[in-house]
Design an enzyme around this catalytic site. Structure first.
Site, PDB file in Angstrom:
ATOM      1  N   LYS A  54     -78.286 -24.383 -22.668  1.00 17.68           N
ATOM      2  CA  LYS A  54     -78.682 -25.771 -22.938  1.00 17.68           C
ATOM      3  C   LYS A  54     -78.869 -25.981 -24.438  1.00 17.68           C
ATOM      4  O   LYS A  54     -78.402 -26.967 -25.007  1.00 17.68           O
ATOM      5  CB  LYS A  54     -79.984 -26.101 -22.199  1.00 17.68           C
ATOM      6  CG  LYS A  54     -79.758 -26.363 -20.716  1.00 17.68           C
ATOM      7  CD  LYS A  54     -81.053 -26.417 -19.927  1.00 17.68           C
ATOM      8  CE  LYS A  54     -80.746 -26.502 -18.436  1.00 17.68           C
ATOM      9  NZ  LYS A  54     -81.900 -26.217 -17.587  1.00 17.68           N
ATOM     10  N   GLN A  98     -88.200 -25.946 -17.611  1.00 17.15           N
ATOM     11  CA  GLN A  98     -87.347 -25.111 -16.764  1.00 17.15           C
ATOM     12  C   GLN A  98     -88.134 -24.595 -15.554  1.00 17.15           C
ATOM     13  O   GLN A  98     -89.206 -24.034 -15.697  1.00 17.15           O
ATOM     14  CB  GLN A  98     -86.820 -23.926 -17.607  1.00 17.15           C
ATOM     15  CG  GLN A  98     -85.835 -23.029 -16.903  1.00 17.15           C
ATOM     16  CD  GLN A  98     -84.511 -23.735 -16.590  1.00 17.15           C
ATOM     17  OE1 GLN A  98     -83.953 -24.438 -17.416  1.00 17.15           O
ATOM     18  NE2 GLN A  98     -84.045 -23.566 -15.367  1.00 17.15           N
ATOM     19  N   ASP A 121     -84.491 -34.690 -16.419  1.00 14.69           N
ATOM     20  CA  ASP A 121     -84.146 -34.018 -15.156  1.00 14.69           C
ATOM     21  C   ASP A 121     -84.243 -34.992 -13.975  1.00 14.69           C
ATOM     22  O   ASP A 121     -83.749 -34.707 -12.888  1.00 14.69           O
ATOM     23  CB  ASP A 121     -85.136 -32.863 -14.907  1.00 14.69           C
ATOM     24  CG  ASP A 121     -84.468 -31.507 -15.057  1.00 14.69           C
ATOM     25  OD1 ASP A 121     -83.219 -31.451 -15.043  1.00 14.69           O
ATOM     26  OD2 ASP A 121     -85.195 -30.500 -15.185  1.00 14.69           O
TER      27      ASP A 121
END
Ligand code: NAD
Length: 298
Positions: A54, A98, A121
């Site tokens: 990422k 995460q 997200d």
């Protein structure tokens, strides 16, 4: 009949090029550099790989990447304080924590602490609610990428029969919602579904997001259907020399499904590689909305 293979890697690369073009315009015209903050707790090897990728992709697209690595002994309070800091930082337009988090931390509390406008997200309840009610929220990356691939392949999805196998909050449910928003007739199948084969057999679109290797059998696939395999399963296979090697396979019995489907995503090389590209795209969307400007063309 052999299905066309949907190349998720090429799709993702193309999306990344579009994002880089958007970022260049934002910098030149508005002096705005989108910034993505990624928070990782602990040393989970798979998470480390995702976060590294990422970070690399964010920078390659011309955006700012802020990485926060915390020890797995960090308290929930300290993590929540970091999220608050990032919420208030004007250079940060997207925040991603995460998952999974260590057991002593309440994941839902952390996700809900992220400002919905920065929740790239799309896991915050406000964003799930906006998706369910046709509002303009942030949409989870994997299902958003799947719908983009489906529309790229099929054009209008209106009136098609679709099945989503799996009902998780991060893939199955938002996927079903997106298909519904495209006017598909949607069935959500799950572990208690009585006759999965029959449901799959009548579907023009099959999205498998279960995490069970080859659960969806190839001969269940309707002739010409479009199959999106989200599953990532690591299995041990004989290497042909008396040893074993690890292989990635999906939730769909690929070798047989290609004989029935019109198009199918492979594993690996399908849904996986385009997910990060969608994250970058979501960060640009979030940055533009926060700045009150229209998203430049990709
Ligand atoms: P999850 O474990 O949270 O959910 C799995 C779902 O499958 C559940 O809703 C369950 O009801 C359903 N299910 C389980 N057994 C079933 C059965 N026998 N029949 C029908 N349904 C059944 O998983 P998830 O987070 O949604 O992920 C699903 C898969 O997608 C995993 O393999 C994961 O690794 C993969 N994934 C890939 C990406 C990507 O970028 N490619 C992103 C997220 C998840």
């Amino acid at each position: 009949m052999t299905a066309d293979v949907i190349d998720g890697k090429a799709f993702g690369e193309n999306l990344k090029l579009g994002v880089a073009k958007q970022v260049a315009v934002l910098k030149e015209k508005y002096g705005l550099t989108p910034g993505l903050a990624v928070v990782i707790v602990g040393e989970d090897p798979a998470s480390q790989v995702y976060v590294r990728n990422k970070n690399k992709s964010t920078k390659a697209a011309g955006m700012n990447s802020y990485e926060h690595r915390l020890d797995d002994t960090v308290t929930e309070q300290a993590l929540l304080s970091l999220v608050t800091e990032l919420n208030e930082d004007p250079a940060v337009h997207g925040i991603l924590v995460q998952l999974p988090l260590p057991k002593h931390i309440n994941e839902a509390a952390v996700i809900d602490a992220i400002a919905p406008a920065k929740d790239v997200d799309g896991f915050h309840v406000i964003n799930s609610g906006l998706l369910a009610t046709g509002g303009k929220g942030m949409v989870p990356c994997t299902p958003l990428g799947c719908i983009m691939m489906l529309k790229d392949r099929l054009g209008s999805l209106s009136g098609l029969d679709a099945v989503v196998v799996g009902r998780s909050n991060i893939v199955g449910k938002p996927m079903a919602q997106l298909l519904l928003n495209e006017s598909c007739t949607v069935t959500i199948a799950h572990s208690r579904t009585r006759n999965l084969a029959e449901v799959v057999k009548r579907s023009d679109i099959v999205v498998a997001a279960v995490g069970v290797p080859e659960l969806v059998k190839g001969d269940w696939i309707k002739k010409g259907a479009t199959v999106i395999d989200v599953g990532i399963n690591r299995i041990e296979k004989d290497d042909g020399q008396g040893g074993k090697k690890m292989r990635l396979i999906g939730d769909v019995e690929y070798d047989k499904a290609v004989q029935h489907a019109g198009a199918i995503t492979p594993v690996p090389g399908g849904v996986g590689p385009m997910t990060i590209a969608v994250l970058l795209k979501n960060t640009v969307t979030a940055a533009c909305r926060q700045a009150g400007i229209d998203e430049p063309e990709a």
